[in-house]
Scaffold this motif. Structure first.
Motif: not given
Length: 194
Positions: A163-167
Motif C-alpha cells: 500500500g505505501a509503495a503504491r501510494a
C-alpha cells in the motif's frame, strides 16, 4: 530668576538641534567651494554635487530632492514603457528558462517513478503469469475469488503490504503528469510568441 532658569534650560536643550542642523557644501563650475545650512539655497544645477557635511567633517551626498517650480505632467500612455519587442523577448526568455528547468527536473522524476514502480512490484511480492491473471479476472467477475487467491499478492508473508509503495508511486505519477502538461503548455506559448 525662574524665567532665566527656564530660558537657559530651553537653550541648552535646543543647542544640539542647532549644532546638528545640516551644512551643505558644493563646488561650482569655477572650482569655488560654497557652504550653506539651507538646502533650498543650493542652485538647481549643483544639487547633484551638493554634499551634507556632518560635525566630524565627513561629507555625504545631500538628501534633498530637486526643487520643482512647476508640476510634472504625467507621462503619455506608452511613453517610457519598454518597447513591445523587449516585452516579448523578456517573456520568451522567462518561458524558455522555466521550460528548461521543468525538462531537467522531469528526467529525474521519471527515473524516480520507475524506481517507485519497481519498489511497489517487489513489495507486492510477485508478478503473475498471463494465464494466472486471466483466471483471476474471470473469477473476480463471477465473484468466486478472495484476496487469498489474488495472484498479485505475495503468499510468503501475511504482513506483506504494498500500500505505501503504491501510494508513493501514484503520488509521483501525478507530479510527472502535471509537469508533462506544463511542458506542453510552455511549448505552445513559446510557439505563439514566434
Amino acid at each position: 530668576m525662574r524665567r532665566t532658569t527656564m530660558l537657559a534650560a530651553v537653550l541648552i536643550l535646543a543647542a544640539p538641534a542647532l549644532v546638528l542642523s545640516g551644512t551643505y557644501q558644493w563646488r561650482d563650475d569655477a572650482g569655488t567651494v560654497h557652504f550653506t545650512d539651507d538646502s533650498e539655497r543650493i542652485p538647481d544645477r549643483y544639487l547633484k554635487r551638493a554634499q551634507e557635511v556632518d560635525s566630524a567633517g565627513a561629507a555625504k551626498p545631500a538628501a534633498t530632492a530637486p526643487k520643482q517650480d512647476a508640476p510634472v505632467a504625467p507621462a503619455a500612455k506608452g511613453v517610457g514603457a519598454a518597447p513591445e519587442g523587449d516585452v516579448t523577448s523578456a517573456q520568451r526568455t522567462r518561458l524558455t528558462a522555466e521550460l528548461a528547468r521543468l525538462r531537467g527536473g522531469l528526467e529525474g522524476k521519471k527515473k524516480e517513478l520507475q524506481r517507485l514502480h519497481h519498489k511497489w512490484m517487489v513489495a507486492k511480492g510477485r508478478t503473475p503469469t498471463l494465464d494466472e491473471a486471466k483466471e483471476f479476472q474471470k473469477e473476480l467477475a463471477e465473484r468466486k475469488t478472495s484476496d487469498k487467491q489474488n495472484p498479485y499478492i505475495s503468499k510468503n508473508s501475511a504482513l506483506s503490504s504494498s500500500g505505501a509503495a503504491r501510494a508513493a508511486y501514484y503520488k509521483k505519477l501525478v507530479e510527472v503528469r502535471e509537469d508533462d502538461a506544463r511542458v506542453q503548455q510552455l511549448e505552445r506559448e513559446l510557439e505563439a510568441l514566434k
